[in-house]
Design an enzyme around this catalytic site. Structure first.
Site, PDB file in Angstrom:
ATOM      1  N   HIS A   1      -8.012   6.544  19.365  1.00  0.00           N
ATOM      2  CA  HIS A   1      -9.007   7.381  20.035  1.00  0.00           C
ATOM      3  C   HIS A   1      -9.799   6.544  21.049  1.00  0.00           C
ATOM      4  O   HIS A   1     -10.007   6.949  22.193  1.00  0.00           O
ATOM      5  CB  HIS A   1      -9.937   7.973  18.978  1.00  0.00           C
ATOM      6  CG  HIS A   1     -11.008   8.853  19.510  1.00  0.00           C
ATOM      7  ND1 HIS A   1     -10.848  10.213  19.680  1.00  0.00           N
ATOM      8  CD2 HIS A   1     -12.270   8.581  19.927  1.00  0.00           C
ATOM      9  CE1 HIS A   1     -11.952  10.732  20.168  1.00  0.00           C
ATOM     10  NE2 HIS A   1     -12.836   9.755  20.323  1.00  0.00           N
TER      11      HIS A   1
ATOM     12  N   ARG B   1       0.798  -1.222   0.000  1.00  0.00           N
ATOM     13  CA  ARG B   1       0.000   0.000   0.000  1.00  0.00           C
ATOM     14  C   ARG B   1       0.837   1.281   0.000  1.00  0.00           C
ATOM     15  O   ARG B   1       0.430   2.293  -0.521  1.00  0.00           O
ATOM     16  CB  ARG B   1      -0.920  -0.037   1.207  1.00  0.00           C
ATOM     17  CG  ARG B   1      -2.031   0.938   1.141  1.00  0.00           C
ATOM     18  CD  ARG B   1      -2.963   0.756   2.312  1.00  0.00           C
ATOM     19  NE  ARG B   1      -4.026  -0.179   2.051  1.00  0.00           N
ATOM     20  CZ  ARG B   1      -4.431  -1.108   2.912  1.00  0.00           C
ATOM     21  NH1 ARG B   1      -3.829  -1.253   4.061  1.00  0.00           N
ATOM     22  NH2 ARG B   1      -5.418  -1.910   2.611  1.00  0.00           N
TER      23      ARG B   1
ATOM     24  N   GLU C   1     -15.213  -4.973   7.569  1.00  0.00           N
ATOM     25  CA  GLU C   1     -15.045  -5.859   8.738  1.00  0.00           C
ATOM     26  C   GLU C   1     -16.290  -5.824   9.623  1.00  0.00           C
ATOM     27  O   GLU C   1     -16.882  -4.762   9.803  1.00  0.00           O
ATOM     28  CB  GLU C   1     -13.909  -5.339   9.635  1.00  0.00           C
ATOM     29  CG  GLU C   1     -12.530  -5.734   9.217  1.00  0.00           C
ATOM     30  CD  GLU C   1     -11.491  -5.222  10.230  1.00  0.00           C
ATOM     31  OE1 GLU C   1     -10.320  -5.329   9.913  1.00  0.00           O
ATOM     32  OE2 GLU C   1     -11.879  -4.733  11.309  1.00  0.00           O
TER      33      GLU C   1
HETATM   34  P1  TTP Z   1      -8.077  -3.170   4.845  1.00  0.00           P
HETATM   35  O1  TTP Z   1      -9.061  -4.134   5.435  1.00  0.00           O
HETATM   36  O2  TTP Z   1      -7.100  -2.524   5.754  1.00  0.00           O
HETATM   37  O3  TTP Z   1      -7.209  -3.923   3.745  1.00  0.00           O
HETATM   38  P2  TTP Z   1      -7.644  -4.820   2.501  1.00  0.00           P
HETATM   39  O4  TTP Z   1      -9.042  -5.327   2.644  1.00  0.00           O
HETATM   40  O5  TTP Z   1      -7.351  -4.070   1.232  1.00  0.00           O
HETATM   41  O6  TTP Z   1      -6.605  -6.010   2.555  1.00  0.00           O
HETATM   42  P3  TTP Z   1      -6.523  -7.233   3.588  1.00  0.00           P
HETATM   43  O7  TTP Z   1      -6.869  -8.455   2.777  1.00  0.00           O
HETATM   44  O8  TTP Z   1      -5.109  -7.244   4.036  1.00  0.00           O
HETATM   45  O9  TTP Z   1      -7.492  -6.998   4.706  1.00  0.00           O
HETATM   46  O10 TTP Z   1      -8.871  -2.017   4.098  1.00  0.00           O
HETATM   47  C1  TTP Z   1     -10.143  -2.231   3.485  1.00  0.00           C
HETATM   48  C2  TTP Z   1     -10.248  -1.300   2.289  1.00  0.00           C
HETATM   49  O11 TTP Z   1     -10.202   0.054   2.741  1.00  0.00           O
HETATM   50  C3  TTP Z   1      -9.134  -1.455   1.306  1.00  0.00           C
HETATM   51  O12 TTP Z   1      -9.399  -2.461   0.334  1.00  0.00           O
HETATM   52  C4  TTP Z   1      -9.003  -0.084   0.700  1.00  0.00           C
HETATM   53  C5  TTP Z   1      -9.499   0.855   1.784  1.00  0.00           C
HETATM   54  N1  TTP Z   1      -8.388   1.573   2.427  1.00  0.00           N
HETATM   55  C6  TTP Z   1      -8.068   2.863   1.959  1.00  0.00           C
HETATM   56  O13 TTP Z   1      -8.717   3.391   1.065  1.00  0.00           O
HETATM   57  N2  TTP Z   1      -7.042   3.505   2.533  1.00  0.00           N
HETATM   58  C7  TTP Z   1      -6.304   2.970   3.552  1.00  0.00           C
HETATM   59  O14 TTP Z   1      -5.376   3.605   4.033  1.00  0.00           O
HETATM   60  C8  TTP Z   1      -6.660   1.665   4.040  1.00  0.00           C
HETATM   61  C9  TTP Z   1      -5.888   1.048   5.166  1.00  0.00           C
HETATM   62  C10 TTP Z   1      -7.696   1.006   3.438  1.00  0.00           C
END
Ligand code: TTP
Length: 583
Positions: free
Chosen positions: A567, A62, A118
């Site tokens: 927070h 990322r 989530e």
């Molecule tokens: P995450 O659940 O952190 O990551 P992910 O689902 O892409 O990958 P993983 O399989 O490791 O869980 O984030 C969920 C979504 O939120 C991600 O697909 C894109 C968005 N996101 C952003 O736009 N900016 C960010 O900084 C983060 C952490 C996530």
């Protein structure tokens, strides 16, 4: 049961590389190809915000720019975040998230949406029902649980088994699991496997899950095996797992509290906390924090699932860093209109889906050179773009003194670096009410550009705003949602806007909470600055996503996703401290 007395089965479902999966569903030709999502800008091909597991094998992550990702993985497909009204449009991701939550709600009535991808589920009752209608001995769990791991155990096909002979194998754990606690987790794993299959069949996404007795253990377990896998973390394996689990990996220890524990005790892993007696932990961290740490390192956690699948606020914002800062009335009004349109669109969808109506809007704006943003709340009697534009403009214009008030050349000495609109204070509405509201909304005239000359006559005055909607208690509640960082400029509002001033005046909080809220506001701005530092002017997806965060249920403060955990840690620590003072 050593799970804090909850007797519960708690599961965290976490979608795999969520935005990538959403884009691949929209573009099936990308299936099985390495892929990442970028918020495009001209500099180095934009910032990566999500990476699929294929591309991760090449070291794409990322923090990289699009160009760097291409260097590491030449075959990678970079998909740009869609744009609407010249800003990132996250609606596809939000809709997909809603589809997942809908599937989840078919399995249990107790769900807490933890973020866009989530959710915590309480499966205690479904597991009981399952056990009551099936004989445990007849369960063919080995066949059903192919993608299930048991934390702290070796997988059956683990080639390095000999290196960790202290660990039993997953198969042996299944065979020897005869305590009722372990059996419920096995049954839960069968259900979670079905939930994941249903999500895949109905929505087309894979996800991973953590299965345990409380939120802390479920969250930890979910991250252990990804993608498309699930992990049971039984109480009996907590000591083995915690002996190598870093403090920062555990919920509530990722921020300041975790750092304090690490510094004071000179330890790194959660398991090392077990070397300290309850008395010592209480002496070092206070009565309640000490007890909490004492239990946590033994896998005990009492945090409840808050049963919420819709957000408490809906917001959208845009950053205008560096040369893109807004310096003229025209620019501010242009963006207020774009943001208001997006907000109204999302509020209307939300009303249809969730039969609720927001009652207030908070406009946050960050004037250049200020450490923290200014926040103003006003009532929202109907989902009307013009009303939101005018009230937001009124709030910004009054709070950010213009150099000249000449109609078409209204400028400020300092620019505006960020504007964010957030609708909150939702109330449920019945079907009849809904109908009339939707009729009212459809009669809303789209706000054509509000020129400086017309703006003053069409602005709804503070008096009108206060009379229009909220009763006293509601007004005070609405005020509580404002950021308590009112600048000198705000205090010098003209007498003619006394009602607005009164309406916007934050309720004074006592001592430490007020200081804490100020600190939160400052911290939020620091994070905003940090994020902004890495972004180009149009690169607002990450920021936008952070505003997904809801109003904090503890203090009413809007909290960015990036700092939400910290927070909440702070509130948690605060409540522990408060309790220990009472004790
Ligand atoms: P995450 O659940 O952190 O990551 P992910 O689902 O892409 O990958 P993983 O399989 O490791 O869980 O984030 C969920 C979504 O939120 C991600 O697909 C894109 C968005 N996101 C952003 O736009 N900016 C960010 O900084 C983060 C952490 C996530």
């Amino acid at each position: 049961m050593e799970d804090g007395g909850s007797g519960k089965v708690v599961v965290l479902v976490d979608m795999d590389c969520f935005y990538v999966q959403v884009e691949k569903r929209l573009h099936p030709e990308l299936k099985d190809k390495p892929c990442a999502i970028v918020q495009y800008n001209k500099w180095q091909g934009g910032s990566i915000i999500a990476v699929d597991y294929e591309a991760r094998k090449y070291g794409v992550k990322r923090s990289l720019k699009g160009k760097e990702a291409k260097e590491k993985c030449p075959g990678i497909h970079l998909v740009q975040v869609p744009e609407k009204r010249r800003k990132a449009d996250l609606s596809n991701y939000r809709k997909a998230s809603g589809e997942v939550m809908k599937v989840l709600s078919g399995f249990t009535s107790v769900i807490e949406r933890a973020s866009i991808d989530e959710a915590f589920l309480d499966l205690t009752e479904p597991v009981k029902d399952y056990i009551n209608s099936n004989s445990f001995d007849s369960l063919e769990f080995h066949a059903d649980l192919k993608s299930t791991h048991v934390a702290g155990c070796n997988d059956d096909d683990d080639t390095h088994k000999d290196d960790c002979d202290l660990r039993i194998s997953r198969g042996d754990w299944f065979k020897s699991s005869c305590s009722s606690d372990e059996r419920v987790l096995i049954v839960a794993a069968i259900l979670v496997q079905r939930i994941r299959e249903t999500i895949l069949n109905e929505v087309g996404f894979t996800c991973s899950a953590g299965i345990s007795h409380n939120k802390m253990l479920a969250k930890l377990a979910a991250g252990m095996h990804k993608p498309n896998q699930q992990t049971i973390l039984p109480q009996s394996q907590v000591d083995v797992v915690f002996s190598t689990t870093l403090l920062k990996k555990v919920r509530h220890l990722g921020g300041k509290l975790g750092e304090q524990v690490q510094d004071k005790l000179k330890i790194e892993c959660v398991g090392q906390l077990q070397e300290y007696s309850l008395k010592v932990l209480q002496e070092k961290f206070g009565l309640k924090t000490g007890s909490w740490l004492y239990e946590l390192c033994r896998g005990i956690c009492h945090e409840k699932i808050s049963n919420r699948i819709i957000t408490k606020s809906i917001g959208c914002g845009k950053n205008f860093p560096g040369p893109s800062k807004l310096k003229t009335a025209k620019a501010v009004k242009y963006w207020l209109e774009q943001l208001s349109r997006e907000l109204v669109e999302r509020l209307e969808e939300d009303m249809t889906e969730n039969t609720r109506q927001a009652q207030s809007i908070t406009v946050h704006f960050l004037p250049e050179g200020q450490a923290s943003s200014v926040a103003r709340t006003f009532a929202l009697p109907s989902y009307n773009t013009s009303l939101i534009v005018n009230n937001s403009w009124n709030a910004i214009n009054k709070g950010h003194k213009p150099v000249t008030n000449e109609e078409s050349h209204l400028t400020w000495t300092t620019g505006i670096l960020n504007i964010h609109l957030s609708a909150g204070k939702f109330v449920q509405c019945g079907k009849g009410h809904m109908k009339s509201l939707l009729q009212l909304m459809s009669s809303d005239q789209e706000c054509s550009f509000v020129s400086a000359s017309s703006s003053h006559s069409s602005i709804i005055t503070g008096k009108e705003v206060t009379q229009m909607t909220l009763c006293k208690e509601e007004r005070e509640d609405a005020v509580l949602t404002t950021t308590p960082t009112i600048t000198e400029q705000d205090q010098s509002l003209e007498t003619s806007s006394m009602n607005i001033t009164k309406f916007f005046t934050p309720i004074k909080r006592k001592g430490s909470l007020e200081t804490q809220l100020d600190r939160n506001a400052k911290r939020r701005e620091v994070v905003l600055e940090e994020i902004k530092g890495t972004l180009e002017s149009d690169d607002d997806t990450i920021i936008d996503n952070q505003f997904e965060a809801v109003l904090c249920s503890e203090c009413g403060e809007e909290v960015l996703k990036f700092v939400l955990e910290e927070h909440m840690d702070y509130h948690f620590a605060l409540s522990l401290d408060k309790d220990s003072q009472i004790n």
